[in-house]
Design a protein around this motif. Structure first.
Motif, short mmCIF file in Angstrom:
data_model
loop_
_atom_site.label_atom_id
_atom_site.label_comp_id
_atom_site.label_asym_id
_atom_site.label_seq_id
_atom_site.Cartn_x
_atom_site.Cartn_y
_atom_site.Cartn_z
N VAL A 136 38.50 48.22 39.44
CA VAL A 136 39.83 47.63 39.24
C VAL A 136 40.87 48.66 39.65
O VAL A 136 40.84 49.80 39.22
N TYR A 137 41.79 48.23 40.52
CA TYR A 137 42.82 49.13 41.04
C TYR A 137 44.19 48.51 40.84
O TYR A 137 44.39 47.33 41.13
N ASN B 64 53.07 44.78 39.01
CA ASN B 64 52.89 43.35 38.75
C ASN B 64 51.50 42.84 39.15
O ASN B 64 51.15 41.72 38.79
N GLN B 65 50.72 43.61 39.91
CA GLN B 65 49.46 43.10 40.45
C GLN B 65 48.37 44.17 40.37
O GLN B 65 48.65 45.35 40.43
N GLU C 93 50.80 39.53 34.64
CA GLU C 93 51.38 38.75 33.55
C GLU C 93 50.68 37.42 33.33
O GLU C 93 50.42 37.03 32.21
N THR C 94 50.39 36.70 34.42
CA THR C 94 49.81 35.35 34.28
C THR C 94 48.31 35.34 34.49
O THR C 94 47.68 34.31 34.25
N ASN C 95 47.73 36.43 34.95
CA ASN C 95 46.30 36.52 35.26
C ASN C 95 45.90 35.46 36.28
O ASN C 95 44.81 34.93 36.25
N GLU C 96 46.82 35.16 37.22
CA GLU C 96 46.60 34.15 38.24
C GLU C 96 46.13 34.83 39.53
O GLU C 96 46.65 35.86 39.94
#
Length: 91
Positions: A52-53, A58-59, A78-81
């Motif tokens: 995980v990087y 925000n991403q 924030e939205t895990n989208e």
């Protein structure tokens, strides 16, 4: 007498509009809550922290390896989208 009827009808119309607004707000809240429940959670719990990087504030990007494929997913914090997915196949 005519002025009283007009004033009473205006008060009734105003009350109906307030009730309609309250009902619309309640439906909006329930709609928003049901939309949040339908979102799929993309984060795979089997991924180590080495895969995980953080891209920016925000991403983040996660790397998966499945069936001779490397999958890179860019996900909103924030939205895990899932924003973008890149698949690289081995020959």
């Amino acid at each position: 007498m005519l002025k009283k009827k007009i004033l009473i009808s205006l008060v009734i119309i105003q009350g109906l509009l307030i009730i309609a607004g309250i009902i619309a707000i309640i439906f909006g809240v329930f709609y928003k809550m049901s939309n949040n429940d339908n979102k799929t959670i993309i984060m795979n719990k089997n991924i180590g922290l080495n895969d995980v990087y953080l891209i920016n504030e925000n991403q983040y990007q996660q790397k998966l390896v499945k069936d001779n494929k490397a999958i890179f997913q860019i996900i909103d914090i924030e939205t895990n989208e899932l924003l973008k997915e890149i698949v690289i196949e081995k020959d």
